[in-house]
Motif scaffolding. Structure first.
Motif, mmCIF file in Angstrom:
data_model
loop_
_atom_site.group_PDB
_atom_site.id
_atom_site.type_symbol
_atom_site.label_atom_id
_atom_site.label_comp_id
_atom_site.label_asym_id
_atom_site.label_seq_id
_atom_site.Cartn_x
_atom_site.Cartn_y
_atom_site.Cartn_z
ATOM 1 N N GLY A 274 23.678 -13.546 -16.518
ATOM 2 C CA GLY A 274 24.450 -14.120 -15.425
ATOM 3 C C GLY A 274 25.847 -14.513 -15.861
ATOM 4 O O GLY A 274 26.829 -14.262 -15.163
ATOM 5 N N GLU A 275 25.962 -15.143 -17.050
ATOM 6 C CA GLU A 275 27.275 -15.574 -17.553
ATOM 7 C C GLU A 275 28.190 -14.370 -17.754
ATOM 8 O O GLU A 275 29.347 -14.377 -17.329
ATOM 9 C CB GLU A 275 27.128 -16.320 -18.886
ATOM 10 N N LEU B 207 29.382 -12.879 -14.517
ATOM 11 C CA LEU B 207 30.478 -13.636 -13.912
ATOM 12 C C LEU B 207 31.775 -13.406 -14.680
ATOM 13 O O LEU B 207 32.850 -13.298 -14.086
ATOM 14 C CB LEU B 207 30.143 -15.132 -13.897
ATOM 15 N N GLY C 19 20.673 -13.064 -11.560
ATOM 16 C CA GLY C 19 20.222 -14.421 -11.294
ATOM 17 C C GLY C 19 21.281 -15.341 -10.739
ATOM 18 O O GLY C 19 21.079 -16.552 -10.676
ATOM 19 N N VAL C 20 22.431 -14.820 -10.342
ATOM 20 C CA VAL C 20 23.475 -15.677 -9.768
ATOM 21 C C VAL C 20 23.452 -15.516 -8.253
ATOM 22 O O VAL C 20 23.749 -14.436 -7.750
ATOM 23 C CB VAL C 20 24.864 -15.283 -10.307
ATOM 24 N N PRO C 21 23.070 -16.541 -7.521
ATOM 25 C CA PRO C 21 22.939 -16.373 -6.068
ATOM 26 C C PRO C 21 24.282 -16.464 -5.350
ATOM 27 O O PRO C 21 24.489 -17.307 -4.492
ATOM 28 C CB PRO C 21 22.011 -17.519 -5.676
ATOM 29 N N TYR C 22 25.202 -15.584 -5.705
ATOM 30 C CA TYR C 22 26.524 -15.616 -5.087
ATOM 31 C C TYR C 22 26.615 -14.560 -4.009
ATOM 32 O O TYR C 22 26.470 -13.363 -4.267
ATOM 33 C CB TYR C 22 27.606 -15.384 -6.144
ATOM 34 N N VAL D 157 17.489 -12.625 -5.358
ATOM 35 C CA VAL D 157 18.063 -12.843 -6.680
ATOM 36 C C VAL D 157 17.105 -12.276 -7.714
ATOM 37 O O VAL D 157 15.896 -12.452 -7.619
ATOM 38 C CB VAL D 157 18.293 -14.349 -6.937
ATOM 39 N N GLY D 158 17.653 -11.585 -8.682
ATOM 40 C CA GLY D 158 16.820 -11.067 -9.761
ATOM 41 C C GLY D 158 16.721 -12.076 -10.880
ATOM 42 O O GLY D 158 17.310 -13.157 -10.825
ATOM 43 N N ALA E 185 10.007 -11.082 -11.034
ATOM 44 C CA ALA E 185 11.387 -10.682 -10.806
ATOM 45 C C ALA E 185 11.637 -10.500 -9.321
ATOM 46 O O ALA E 185 10.713 -10.344 -8.547
ATOM 47 C CB ALA E 185 11.665 -9.384 -11.549
ATOM 48 N N GLY E 186 12.882 -10.509 -8.937
ATOM 49 C CA GLY E 186 13.250 -10.211 -7.564
ATOM 50 C C GLY E 186 12.670 -11.172 -6.556
ATOM 51 O O GLY E 186 11.855 -10.806 -5.727
ATOM 52 N N ASN E 187 13.047 -12.440 -6.630
ATOM 53 C CA ASN E 187 12.561 -13.402 -5.650
ATOM 54 C C ASN E 187 13.673 -13.731 -4.679
ATOM 55 O O ASN E 187 14.855 -13.614 -4.993
ATOM 56 C CB ASN E 187 12.072 -14.667 -6.342
ATOM 57 N N ILE E 188 13.286 -14.152 -3.503
ATOM 58 C CA ILE E 188 14.288 -14.500 -2.502
ATOM 59 C C ILE E 188 14.545 -15.990 -2.568
ATOM 60 O O ILE E 188 13.617 -16.796 -2.611
ATOM 61 C CB ILE E 188 13.808 -14.100 -1.100
ATOM 62 N N GLN E 189 15.799 -16.348 -2.621
ATOM 63 C CA GLN E 189 16.136 -17.771 -2.566
ATOM 64 C C GLN E 189 16.808 -18.019 -1.233
ATOM 65 O O GLN E 189 17.984 -17.732 -1.071
ATOM 66 C CB GLN E 189 17.067 -18.137 -3.721
ATOM 67 N N VAL F 120 20.362 -20.535 -0.429
ATOM 68 C CA VAL F 120 20.739 -21.267 -1.623
ATOM 69 C C VAL F 120 22.191 -20.933 -1.927
ATOM 70 O O VAL F 120 22.666 -19.830 -1.698
ATOM 71 C CB VAL F 120 19.812 -20.880 -2.801
ATOM 72 N N LEU G 281 25.495 -21.612 -4.820
ATOM 73 C CA LEU G 281 25.647 -21.792 -6.259
ATOM 74 C C LEU G 281 25.614 -23.258 -6.654
ATOM 75 O O LEU G 281 25.129 -23.618 -7.712
ATOM 76 C CB LEU G 281 26.966 -21.173 -6.713
ATOM 77 N N ALA H 112 21.924 -21.778 -11.601
ATOM 78 C CA ALA H 112 22.610 -20.596 -12.098
ATOM 79 C C ALA H 112 23.944 -20.993 -12.709
ATOM 80 O O ALA H 112 24.451 -22.081 -12.424
ATOM 81 C CB ALA H 112 22.837 -19.611 -10.961
ATOM 82 N N PRO H 113 24.504 -20.147 -13.563
ATOM 83 C CA PRO H 113 25.795 -20.489 -14.152
ATOM 84 C C PRO H 113 26.850 -20.704 -13.084
ATOM 85 O O PRO H 113 26.897 -19.980 -12.092
ATOM 86 C CB PRO H 113 26.113 -19.259 -15.009
ATOM 87 N N PRO I 162 33.351 -19.635 -12.395
ATOM 88 C CA PRO I 162 34.536 -20.150 -13.075
ATOM 89 C C PRO I 162 35.559 -20.621 -12.052
ATOM 90 O O PRO I 162 35.813 -19.947 -11.059
ATOM 91 C CB PRO I 162 35.034 -18.932 -13.849
#
Lengths: 385, 420
Positions: free
Chosen positions: A227-228, A231, A244-247, A267-268, B397-401, B404, B406, B411-412, B415
Motif C-alpha cells: 500500500g505504501e 501511494l 489495501g488502500v481504500p481510496y 479492497v484487496g 483476500a478481496g473484501n468489501i469495505q 470506508v 481513508l 490503511a497508510p 501523503p
C-alpha cells in the motif's frame, strides 16, 4: 549460419550488464510496439537472464496525438470529443471529468436528472471497461473463452449506449451543464434488465476464472506492491485498492450525486495480480448496485441547465477529478475567460499506474510481465494522449 | 516379425494386384484381382505398400482439415458463437479455403536466417507426425504395419519433433523463437519420462509393445484398469503436443508465435499441418492403448469405432483448450517433476503388486484391479492437489469495505502535499 547481424544492444537505453556467470551476457528482448500482449502500441525493453527479467524499460509515445495542446484550440464543448478519445474504453467517465471541471469553473450545477443519467452511464461504462479487462487479462494468460463471453455482455451495454447517445463508443453525450438529450422512455426498464444480465455475466467470469487452480497459480503472489509503495508511485483505482488502500474519489471527494448512493469499496489485501483482478470483479458488482439505486432515484425533469450555448468560464484555474475505471482521472484547466482554455493538463491514471511496471516485474518471468501489464489495465490512448 | 498378411487391408490390395495364380491369395477368400501378370508378385508387393501409404497420407491430410474445421466449430460452440459456417455445408470447406490461401501467401525469409536450416525445419517437423500413423491400428485388420515394438517406435518418433523446433528457432534467428525452443526442449526432457513410465502399467497388463496386441488384450479398456496411467499419459502427451494448458512454446501473448514467428506461406502451413497431424496421431495412440482401440459392438464397423473414440479424445483436448489458462514454464516443470513423475511411480508400484496377486487376470479380475486402481487414483490425485495446489485463501483476500474512507481505516495515510 550467417552472422547474426542484429547488435546485442538495439539502440537500447538499458546498459548491458555482464552476467556474473563467466562468458554469458543477458539477452535483450524487445516487446512491442507490435506485440499481441501489449494492449496497443506500447513497447517494453527487457533485459532477461534466461526467462527471468533483470530490467525493464517501458517506451511510450507511439499513440501521442497532442490532445492537451489540441484542447487549447477548441471550444469547451469540442473538448468533450477529445476526451472521448483519451481512454477509449470508458468514454463516459472521461466526459464526466471535463464537463465537471468546466462546471466547477463556471459554478453551474446540472439538473438532478442529468446527474443521475451521468452516474448511470458512467457506472455502465465502468462495467464495460472491466468486462474488457477480464477478457483481455484471460487472453494474456492463454484462456481464450472469457473474452468472448465478456464481449457478448459488453455489446449489450454498448447497445444501451447507442440508444442513449447515438454512438457505441465516442458518445459526445455529456454537456457542460447537463446531457445532450433526455433518455428514452424505456431506458429504466432496459437498464434494469441489463443489470440482471450483467450480474449473470460477471458471475460467469468469476466462476470461470477466479478460483481456477491455474489462474491462481499464475496470479497470486505475482507483481506484489504494498500500500505504501502504491501511494508513493501515485497509483490509483483498482490497482491501488488491491494493495489495501481504500481510496476512491467517489467516496473521498463525492462528486455528482454519489454521496446519495450507498456502495462499498472492494479492497484487496495482498496487492498481487489476483487481488487486482478480483477487486475489479467486486467493483463491477458494486456498479450494478449503484445503477439500480440511481434508477430508483430518477425523477422526471430537465436534463440541461439554463446556460449560454457557448461556455465562457471566468478567468481562473480549476482541478477536477473523478474515479475512472482505471483510477483517478484528473483535469486541470487554466482559463483566461475566453471560450477556449489557456492550458489544459490531464492526469491520466493509466500513465501513473504504468510507472510501477518496472518495480512490479523485475525478478519475475517473461510470462509474468504480460500478466502484470494486464492487471495494470492500461489504455494507450490515455497514456500517450 | 508379424506377417503383413495379418492386415486385411494389405491382403486385399495385394491380392487385387497380384496374378491369378499367386499362392498367397488362392483360397484366402479375398482373391479377385489379377491385375498384374504372373511372375510380377514383387511388383504387386511394392505397389501395395505405395498404394496404402498414399491413401494413408491423403487420409491424414483430410483428417487434419476436418480437425481444423472441427476444432473451430467446437471452440465456437464453447464460446457462444457459431464458428465457420459460410463456405460449404456447415462451413466444411473453410479449411480448404484456408489451405489455398496459405499456399498462395508470400514466402518471406528473414535476412538473418540460415536458409538451409530454416527451410528444412518444417519438413523435419512433419515426418515424425506422419510416421506415427504407420503403426496405428485403425480397425480390426486395418493397419499399415504391426511391428512388435510399436510403442517404443511411437515414443522415439514423438520426441523427434523438438529437433525441428530447435532447428526452426536457430534457423530463423529470432529471439522469441529461441525462447520457444528452450521451452520446448525443457518440456520434452521433463514430460518424456512420465509419458513413458505411464505406459509401463499397460505393458505389464498386455505383455507386448505391439499396438495390435495391446488392443487385443483389452477385454476391459485400460483407462478403467489404469486410470492413473491414462491420466498421466493424457496430460503428458498434451504437454508434448504443446496444447493448452501447456502451450508455452507458442504462447501468443508472451512470445508471439514462438518458433513459427518468422515463418509464412506453406512453411508455416507445414508446421500447422504437422501439429494437427501429431494431435490426431496422439489421440489415436490414446485410443489404441487406453480406450480399447477398435473394440465396440456390432453392427458398427471397427474402423468407425476407432475413429469415433479418436474424435472423442480430440473433443476433450479442444474442451480443455476452451476452458483453461496456460501455466508458466517453471510451473509446468514443477508439475512434471513433483506431480506426474510421482504419480506414474505410484501407478507402477500398484500395478506391479496387483499383477503379483493376479498374474494373468481374467475380465473379472481386471474389474477388481480397476476398483483398487481407481481408489489409488482418486486418493493420490486428491493428496497431490492438496500438497502442490496454490497456497491462496481467496476468501480472505478481496473484501468489501462499505463506505470506508481513508481517515477511518488503518490503511497508510495519503501523503499530504504542501501549499494551497
Amino acid at each position: 549460419m550467417t552472422e547474426n547481424a542484429a547488435p546485442t544492444n538495439m539502440g537500447s537505453t538499458i546498459t548491458q550488464v555482464p552476467n556474473p556467470e563467466p562468458g554469458t551476457v543477458d539477452m535483450m528482448v524487445n516487446m512491442g510496439p507490435q506485440h499481441p500482449a501489449t494492449h496497443g502500441v506500447f513497447r517494453m525493453e527487457l533485459r532477461v537472464d534466461g526467462e527471468q527479467i533483470q530490467d525493464l524499460v517501458p517506451h511510450i509515445g507511439y499513440l501521442h496525438r497532442g490532445s492537451e495542446k489540441l484542447c487549447e484550440h477548441e471550444l469547451y464543448s469540442q473538448i468533450i470529443t477529445l476526451f472521448d478519445r483519451l481512454d477509449y474504453v470508458s468514454n463516459f467517465n472521461n466526459e464526466l471529468v471535463i464537463v465537471s471541471a468546466v462546471e466547477k469553473l463556471m459554478d453551474v450545477a446540472p439538473p438532478p436528472r442529468a446527474e443521475l443519467i451521468r452516474i448511470i452511464m458512467c457506472e455502465f461504462n465502468r462495467i464495460a471497461s472491466h468486462l474488457l479487462f477480464y477478457g483481455t487479462f484471460a487472453i494474456d494468460m492463454g484462456a481464450i473463452t472469457p473474452l468472448l463471453y465478456n464481449f457478448r455482455d459488453r455489446e449489450k451495454i454498448q447497445a444501451l449506449f447507442e440508444s442513449v447517445s447515438g454512438a457505441r463508443m465516442m458518445h459526445n453525450y455529456f454537456r457542460v451543464g447537463g446531457v445532450k438529450e433526455d433518455v428514452a422512455d424505456d431506458f429504466e426498464s432496459r437498464s434494469l434488465a441489463l443489470c440482471n444480465e450483467l450480474e449473470y455475466g460477471i458471475d460467469e467470469t468469476d466462476r470461470l476464472l477466479t478460483e481456477n487452480e491455474i489462474f491462481l497459480e499464475r496470479t497470486s503472489g505475482i507483481g506484489v506492491i504494498s500500500g505504501e509503495d502504491a501511494l508513493d508511485w501515485g497509483l490509483s483505482g483498482p490497482v491501488l485498492r488491491a494493495s489495501g488502500v481504500p481510496y476512491d474519489v467517489r467516496v473521498e471527494e463525492p462528486y455528482s450525486r454519489y454521496d446519495e448512493l450507498d456502495f462499498g469499496i472492494p479492497v484487496g489485501s495482498a496487492g498481487d495480480c489476483w487481488d487486482r483482478f478480483y477487486v475489479r470483479i467486486l467493483e463491477a458488482r458494486e456498479s450494478v448496485s449503484i445503477i439500480r439505486q440511481a434508477i430508483a432515484l430518477m425523477e422526471p425533469g430537465d436534463t440541461m441547465a439554463q446556460i449560454r450555448r457557448i461556455a465562457r468560464p471566468p478567468a481562473g484555474e480549476v482541478y477536477a477529478h473523478c474515479e475512472n475505471p482505471r483510477g483517478d482521472l484528473g483535469v486541470y484547466i487554466v482559463s483566461e475567460g475566453g471560450d477556449r482554455p489557456y492550458r489544459l493538463k490531464v492526469r491520466p491514471p493509466s500513465f501513473c499506474n504504468l510507472q510501477a511496471l518496472r518495480d512490479l516485474t523485475v525478478g519475475h518471468y517473461i510470462a509474468d510481465a504480460v500478466v502484470i501489464l494486464g492487471t495494470l489495465d492500461i489504455v494507450l490512448g490515455e497514456v500517450d494522449r | 516379425m508379424p506377417d503383413p498378411f495379418d492386415s486385411i487391408l494389405y491382403q486385399y490390395v495385394y491380392c487385387t494386384l497380384s496374378s491369378t495364380d499367386d499362392v498367397a491369395c488362392v483360397g484366402s477368400g479375398l482373391f479377385g484381382g489379377g491385375l498384374l501378370p504372373g511372375g510380377l508378385e514383387w511388383l504387386a508387393y511394392v505397389l501395395t505398400a505405395v498404394t496404402i501409404v498414399a491413401v494413408l497420407i491423403n487420409a491424414i491430410l483430410g483428417g487434419v482439415l476436418m480437425m481444423i474445421w472441427g476444432e473451430r466449430r467446437l471452440l465456437g460452440r464453447f464460446q457462444g458463437r457459431t464458428g465457420p459456417n459460410r463456405w460449404g455445408p456447415f462451413g466444411l470447406l473453410t479449411p480448404i479455403a484456408d489451405a489455398v490461401k496459405t499456399m498462395f501467401k508470400e514466402d518471406v525469409m528473414p535476412t538473418v536466417s540460415d536458409r538451409l536450416v530454416f527451410t528444412a525445419a518444417p519438413i523435419l517437423m512433419l515426418f515424425p507426425a506422419l510416421l506415427i500413423y504407420a503403426v496405428l491400428p485403425f480397425g480390426a485388420g486395418t493397419w499399415l504395419a504391426d511391428i512388435n515394438v510399436a510403442l517404443l517406435f511411437i515414443i522415439a518418433i514423438g520426441g523427434a519433433n523438438v529437433l525441428a523446433i530447435v532447428a526452426a528457432a536457430l534457423g530463423s534467428g529470432n529471439r522469441y523463437a529461441m525462447f520457444s525452443a528452450m521451452r520446448s526442449v525443457a518440456m520434452l526432457i521433463s514430460y518424456e519420462i512420465p509419458l513413458v513410465i505411464s505406459l509401463i502399467g499397460v505393458l505389464m497388463l498386455s505383455g507386448s509393445l505391439s499396438l495390435v496386441a495391446i488392443v487385443n488384450a483389452q477385454t476391459l479398456p485400460f483407462f478403467i484398469v489404469q486410470p492413473l496411467g491414462f491420466f498421466v499419459f493424457l496430460v503428458a502427451s498434451m504437454a508434448e503436443l504443446n496444447r493448452t494448458p501447456f502451450d508455452v512454446a507458442e504462447a501468443e501473448s508472451e512470445i508471439v508465435a514462438g518458433y513459427m514467428t518468422d515463418y509464412s506461406s506453406m512453411k508455416f502451413g507445414l508446421f500447422f499441418l504437422s501439429e494437427f497431424a501429431a494431435t490426431i496421431a496422439t489421440s489415436g495412440v490414446i485410443t489404441a492403448v487406453f480406450l480399447g482401440g477398435w473394440h465396440g459392438f456390432d453392427p458398427i464397423p471397427s474402423q468407425i469405432w476407432f475413429i469415433g473414440k479418436m474424435v472423442a479424445v480430440l473433443a476433450v483436448i479442444v474442451w480443455i483448450r476452451a476452458s483453461w489458462p496456460r501455466l508458466r514454464i517453471d510451473q509446468i516443470m514443477n508439475f512434471a517433476w513433483k506431480a506426474l513423475f510421482e504419480l506414474t511411480l505410484i501407478n507402477l508400484v500398484v500395478s506391479g503388486i496387483l499383477l503379483l496377486i493376479w498374474p494373468s487376470p481374467s475380465t473379472t479380475e481386471l474389474w477388481y484391479m480397476a476398483g483398487i486402481n481407481w481408489v489409488v487414483f482418486l486418493a493420490s490425485i486428491y493428496i497431490f492437489g492438496k500438497v502442490l495446489g496454490p497456497k491462496h485463501d481467496p476468501v480472505k483476500a478481496g473484501n468489501i469495505q462499505p463506505d470506508v474512507t481513508l481517515s477511518d481505516s488503518d490503511a497508510p495515510a495519503l501523503p499530504t502535499g504542501g501549499g494551497d
